[in-house]
Design an enzyme around this catalytic site. Structure first.
Site, PDB file in Angstrom:
ATOM      1  N   CYS A 265     -12.180  23.237   7.598  1.00 57.35           N
ATOM      2  CA  CYS A 265     -12.396  22.190   6.588  1.00 57.35           C
ATOM      3  C   CYS A 265     -11.862  22.576   5.206  1.00 57.35           C
ATOM      4  CB  CYS A 265     -13.879  21.810   6.522  1.00 57.35           C
ATOM      5  SG  CYS A 265     -14.976  23.097   5.862  1.00 57.35           S
ATOM      6  N   HIS A 313     -19.386  22.264   4.206  1.00 52.61           N
ATOM      7  CA  HIS A 313     -18.300  21.429   4.722  1.00 52.61           C
ATOM      8  C   HIS A 313     -17.682  20.651   3.569  1.00 52.61           C
ATOM      9  CE1 HIS A 313     -16.029  19.380   7.853  1.00 52.61           C
ATOM     10  NE2 HIS A 313     -16.206  18.243   7.192  1.00 52.61           N
ATOM     11  N   HIS A 325     -10.771  14.954   6.926  1.00 52.02           N
ATOM     12  CA  HIS A 325     -11.337  16.303   7.036  1.00 52.02           C
ATOM     13  C   HIS A 325     -10.997  16.910   8.382  1.00 52.02           C
ATOM     14  CE1 HIS A 325     -15.216  15.372   9.462  1.00 52.02           C
ATOM     15  NE2 HIS A 325     -14.416  14.335   9.562  1.00 52.02           N
TER      16      HIS A 325
END
Length: 349
Positions: A265, A313, A325
């Site tokens: 990520c 994240h 993402h």
């Protein structure tokens, strides 16, 4: 910087945008509240639904460990550079010490050949210059030129000792950081192996259902949802970063990877901004502070959306209530709703 957003006479565009973001976040929160409070991450699931929930939790835990791995790996890289620099300086310092000692040795040889050796020079060659120079009476027995050379030698030796001590300390830090890298790597691998076992135990239909669970944001023909192209990025560099992130859609997730062919990520967002000529930190936790914090209701394309209370994240806002993402192993870089999980902050680099 001037905004490129299209003007709205009634303000309804912003209201609609806030509603889209708020609704997406609320739906994600409601879904997350369905996880049993007392369930442990690796409890054996009783059915397919709980198995999918366990896999989700394992992926989240693996992602946290991945960001810890990224931080330790980045620290190891930085420490390695610092150790190399200190070693280089120490080598140059040793060369200087040797040169000064050779000069003093040459002076002693010349004096010896001329019929005698100054006792002061003899002491220099046999004792520590520090100890010798601390004797005030000794300075009276040598000339100014000798004294300056001795002072230079003392300074060079002190600097060399300091550099070697600092390098030794950095080596200890580097060793600890490498141990942390290995520890976090094992944690990631263990979590992912457990998740794979759970997924493999599901039927093909359940595995397909899990894979589709959060795949929103694109039409069946692969085009963008309406409104993507119409929303202006926060800045030219944000627009360039978003363009890079869009090019990465479809590439695989790989933990610890930062492009150009695979990403985790934070690796995706760092790579995308790097393609725009902007350096941002490696981890999602550090990226949280890599710019100006803005409210979710004011998010613009190119902003970084950081998730979970531990900022484990991160994705890039793409407009129309969507983020790009790298979600988890086995899933390619993709679009998902901005409210797919609890949002911690929005950052504008």
């Amino acid at each position: 910087m001037a905004s490129h957003r299209r003007p709205s006479s009634s303000g309804l565009d912003r209201t609609k945008r806030v509603t889209v973001l708020s609704a997406a976040a609320a739906s994600a929160a409601a879904a997350l509240s369905a996880v049993p409070a007392g369930a442990r991450p690796e409890d054996p699931p009783s059915d397919a639904v709980s198995a999918r929930g366990a896999v989700d939790r394992l992926y989240a835990q693996a992602e946290r460990a991945t960001e810890l791995f990224n931080a330790a790996e980045e620290r190891s890289r930085r420490l390695t550079e610092e150790v190399d620099l200190l070693r280089d300086r120490a080598a140059r310092g040793q060369e200087r010490v040797n040169a000064i000692r050779n000069a003093l040795g040459g002076l002693a040889g010349a004096q010896y050949r001329s019929g005698g050796l100054d006792p002061a020079i003899a002491l220099v060659l046999s004792e520590s210059p520090d100890g010798y120079l601390d004797k005030a009476s000794a300075l009276e027995r040598i000339g100014q030129r000798h004294a300056e050379r001795l002072r230079s030698l003392r300074t060079a030796l002190r600097s060399l000792r300091q550099q070697r001590t600092e390098a030794a300390g950095k080596l200890v830090e580097l060793s600890d950081s490498r141990k942390a890298v290995a520890h976090h790597k094992k944690t990631v691998q263990r979590k992912l192996a457990t998740a794979r076992r759970l997924l493999n135990a599901l039927s093909p239909e359940e595995r397909a259902r899990f894979a589709r669970a959060s795949r929103h944001g694109r039409r069946a023909d692969g085009g963008f949802l309406p409104g993507f192209e119409d929303m202006a990025a926060a800045s030219p560099r944000a627009a360039a970063a978003l363009a890079a992130a869009r090019q990465a859609v479809g590439l695989p997730y790989a933990w610890g990877a930062a492009g150009p062919s695979a990403f985790d990520c934070s690796g995706l967002t760092q790579w995308a901004y790097g393609a725009a000529g902007v350096a941002i930190p490696r981890t999602s936790q550090a990226q949280r502070y890599a710019g100006r914090s803005v409210p979710l209701s004011q998010a613009q394309p190119g902003d970084l959306v950081v998730y979970r209370s531990d900022a484990s994240h991160v994705g890039m806002y793409a407009g129309n209530g969507q983020v790009i993402h790298a979600p988890y192993p086995g899933a390619a870089v993709r679009y998902d709703p901005v409210g797919m999980m609890p949002i911690s902050s929005v950052t504008r680099p």
